[in-house]
Design an enzyme around this catalytic site. Structure first.
Site, mmCIF file in Angstrom:
data_model
loop_
_atom_site.group_PDB
_atom_site.id
_atom_site.type_symbol
_atom_site.label_atom_id
_atom_site.label_comp_id
_atom_site.label_asym_id
_atom_site.label_seq_id
_atom_site.Cartn_x
_atom_site.Cartn_y
_atom_site.Cartn_z
ATOM 1 N N LYS A 1 0.803 -1.306 0.226
ATOM 2 C CA LYS A 1 -0.003 0.022 0.017
ATOM 3 C C LYS A 1 0.973 1.302 0.013
ATOM 4 O O LYS A 1 0.465 2.308 -0.471
ATOM 5 C CB LYS A 1 -1.086 0.052 1.254
ATOM 6 N N ASP B 1 -9.986 3.003 1.929
ATOM 7 C CA ASP B 1 -9.706 2.120 3.448
ATOM 8 C C ASP B 1 -10.570 3.217 4.694
ATOM 9 O O ASP B 1 -11.077 2.919 5.391
ATOM 10 C CB ASP B 1 -8.409 1.732 3.745
HETATM 11 P P1 NAP Z 1 1.191 -2.935 8.674
HETATM 12 O O1 NAP Z 1 1.456 -1.687 7.907
HETATM 13 O O2 NAP Z 1 2.527 -4.036 8.661
HETATM 14 O O3 NAP Z 1 1.177 -2.447 10.311
HETATM 15 C C1 NAP Z 1 1.115 -3.245 11.510
HETATM 16 C C2 NAP Z 1 0.993 -2.556 12.867
HETATM 17 O O4 NAP Z 1 0.825 -3.185 13.626
HETATM 18 C C3 NAP Z 1 2.335 -1.484 13.074
HETATM 19 O O5 NAP Z 1 2.143 -0.426 13.518
HETATM 20 C C4 NAP Z 1 3.079 -2.779 14.152
HETATM 21 O O6 NAP Z 1 3.853 -2.110 15.090
HETATM 22 C C5 NAP Z 1 1.934 -3.238 14.846
HETATM 23 N N1 NAP Z 1 2.137 -4.549 15.191
HETATM 24 C C6 NAP Z 1 2.518 -5.867 14.254
HETATM 25 N N2 NAP Z 1 2.565 -6.684 15.109
HETATM 26 C C7 NAP Z 1 2.260 -6.360 16.438
HETATM 27 C C8 NAP Z 1 2.327 -7.084 17.716
HETATM 28 N N3 NAP Z 1 2.829 -8.488 17.861
HETATM 29 N N4 NAP Z 1 2.232 -6.351 18.819
HETATM 30 C C9 NAP Z 1 1.717 -5.191 18.706
HETATM 31 N N5 NAP Z 1 1.636 -4.353 17.567
HETATM 32 C C10 NAP Z 1 1.992 -4.902 16.311
HETATM 33 O O7 NAP Z 1 -0.023 -3.621 8.736
HETATM 34 P P2 NAP Z 1 -1.348 -2.901 8.050
HETATM 35 O O8 NAP Z 1 -1.380 -2.849 6.710
HETATM 36 O O9 NAP Z 1 -1.688 -1.628 8.940
HETATM 37 O O10 NAP Z 1 -2.500 -3.996 8.561
HETATM 38 C C11 NAP Z 1 -2.874 -4.421 9.824
HETATM 39 C C12 NAP Z 1 -4.131 -5.279 9.917
HETATM 40 O O11 NAP Z 1 -5.226 -4.394 9.343
HETATM 41 C C13 NAP Z 1 -4.046 -6.501 8.973
HETATM 42 O O12 NAP Z 1 -4.664 -7.628 9.980
HETATM 43 C C14 NAP Z 1 -4.868 -6.194 8.101
HETATM 44 O O13 NAP Z 1 -5.591 -7.625 7.594
HETATM 45 C C15 NAP Z 1 -5.860 -5.355 8.551
HETATM 46 N N6 NAP Z 1 -6.538 -4.394 7.587
HETATM 47 C C16 NAP Z 1 -8.057 -4.532 7.694
HETATM 48 C C17 NAP Z 1 -8.602 -3.846 6.758
HETATM 49 C C18 NAP Z 1 -10.218 -3.891 6.582
HETATM 50 O O14 NAP Z 1 -10.790 -3.343 5.497
HETATM 51 N N7 NAP Z 1 -11.020 -4.154 7.424
HETATM 52 C C19 NAP Z 1 -7.979 -2.918 6.139
HETATM 53 C C20 NAP Z 1 -6.632 -2.737 5.772
HETATM 54 C C21 NAP Z 1 -5.945 -3.584 6.674
HETATM 55 P P3 NAP Z 1 5.431 -1.527 14.642
HETATM 56 O O15 NAP Z 1 5.296 -0.371 14.147
HETATM 57 O O16 NAP Z 1 5.866 -1.800 15.905
HETATM 58 O O17 NAP Z 1 5.838 -2.514 13.848
#
Ligand code: NAP
Length: 378
Positions: free
Chosen positions: A175, A211
């Protein structure tokens, strides 16, 4: 036991199976009638309370030797198929039991068929093909949507251009990476710093972000956004869309992240508060929003925050949609909070995406029903 007695018992079983088959089909017909009634009245196909009531009365009536858990296992399958029949009725408006669109082989792909897809890695789990193909079939559009698991993002974009692809969804981990590789980014996507929707045209590849629309619609069901404080856990792509949406609608945000660098940078960019995840107990607000993948299938028993903090919030939302109800939401509900699943955010972002590509009003209820049905089968 003699061979004769075994044969007699087997004949009994066959006779019972025939009865069961007749009864199951009878039940399916009634279910179909209920589905049509719901469509006519504009009611939601899914009805979790009714499903719970079915399991409850069956347990009460059960005299064994099947155990309550076994009865539940059998009827969960029956109820899930009934829901599918009802969703199919809502999609087709006909008597026929149709499979959801990703299994619809009656659609003929030709050289004229418009091609859409999702690029990400991994993408096998994505519900977007099911959701968009359902909408294409329902509106009778000559278009198809495919999942593309991509290693080489730049190569994939060039390939899509060359193949005359019309549009694409962008998911993890591209993204943000896609920003530098496309021809035009609209204001919203530029402010969010992430693109989830691509449109391919004569002027190249345009990127936008839907989103945030999904996030706002999902949160607005829980509480008014303006003037409220939202504690957003995470600082990744999903957090960026959620934070943008809340600030655009006049809400206040406190970003809470595991690592300081990413979290404080995002807080600075959007002029909001920041705290480390380890300090979550000292933070408070009206609504807690999880945007981390913690609690997502298959690690569905994990939670991003200790359950003790949940009772201080009026509402809790999760961006995760698989499972439909995460451990965080279960605990939040138990603590008396209003809850919202990422399922709605997912559907709303897809609805907006569909309209961006086709200029048509997306069949939201049906898109919602088909994804819900598939996710509840797991
Ligand atoms: P991302 O860019 O990789 O960001 C993940 C974030 O979560 C980072 O800030 C990371 O912290 C934190 N994180 C990851 N593992 C963690 C842990 N074990 N404990 C605490 N914090 C943790 O991912 P993303 O694209 O934002 O996606 C995140 C989630 O949103 C996914 O499950 C995705 O499927 C979901 N999502 C849903 C929708 C929807 O339409 N419902 C849309 C988009 C995404 P750090 O900065 O410290 O690494």
């Amino acid at each position: 036991m003699s061979k004769d007695s075994l044969n007699r018992l087997r004949q009994n079983i066959e006779a019972l199976d025939r009865k069961l088959l007749r009864l199951l089909n009878e039940r399916a017909s009634v279910s179909l009638q209920i589905g049509k009634f719901k469509v006519r009245e504009g009611l939601d196909i899914r009805d979790p309370w009714r499903e719970q009531a079915v399991f409850k009365y069956l347990t009460q009536y059960n005299k064994g030797p099947l155990k309550a858990g076994e009865i539940k296992e059998i009827f969960e399958k029956i109820v899930s198929i009934s829901r599918r029949i009802q969703s199919a009725a809502s999609l087709s408006g006909s008597n026929h039991s149709v499979e959801s669109a990703d299994a619809d082989t009656s659609f003929a792909v030709t050289g004229e068929t418009a091609l859409y897809g999702i690029i990400g890695n991994p993408v096998a789990h994505s519900m977007s093909p099911l959701m968009h193909n359902t909408a294409f079939r329902l509106l009778d559009l000559d278009a198809i949507y495919l999942p593309f698991e991509v290693e080489d993002l730049s190569g994939a974009l060039n390939g899509m251009k060359a193949l005359n692809v019309k549009g694409a969804s962008v998911t993890h981990p591209f993204k943000r990476r896609v920003l530098g590789l496309i021809d035009e980014i609209d204001d919203t996507a530029a402010k969010i710093g992430a693109v989830n929707t691509l449109s391919f045209g004569k002027d190249g590849i345009q990127g936008t972000n839907t989103d945030w629309v999904g996030a706002v619609r999902c949160l607005e069901v829980l509480l008014p956004i303006e003037g409220r404080t939202f504690v957003v856990i995470g600082a990744g792509g999903a957090a960026r869309a959620v934070v943008f949406g809340i600030t655009v609608k006049g809400g206040n945000v406190i970003i809470v992240n595991r690592s300081e660098e990413k979290g404080s940078a995002l807080a600075e960019e959007f002029h909001c508060g920041f705290a480390l995840l380890s300090e979550i107990e000292s933070v408070g607000g009206d609504c807690l929003v999880n945007t981390t993948p913690v609690g997502m299938y298959p690690k569905a028993d994990e939670m991003p925050v200790p359950k003790g903090v949940l009772g201080t919030y009026k509402a809790v939302a999760d961006v995760i949609y698989n499972p439909l109800e995460t451990m965080l939401l279960k605990e939040a509900e138990a603590a008396g909070c209003q809850v919202a699943s990422g399922f709605h955010m997912f559907v709303y972002q897809g609805v907006e995406q569909f309209s961006t590509w086709t200029g048509r009003k997306a069949p939201m209820k049906e898109m919602e029903a088909v994804v819900y049905e598939r996710l509840s089968r797991k």
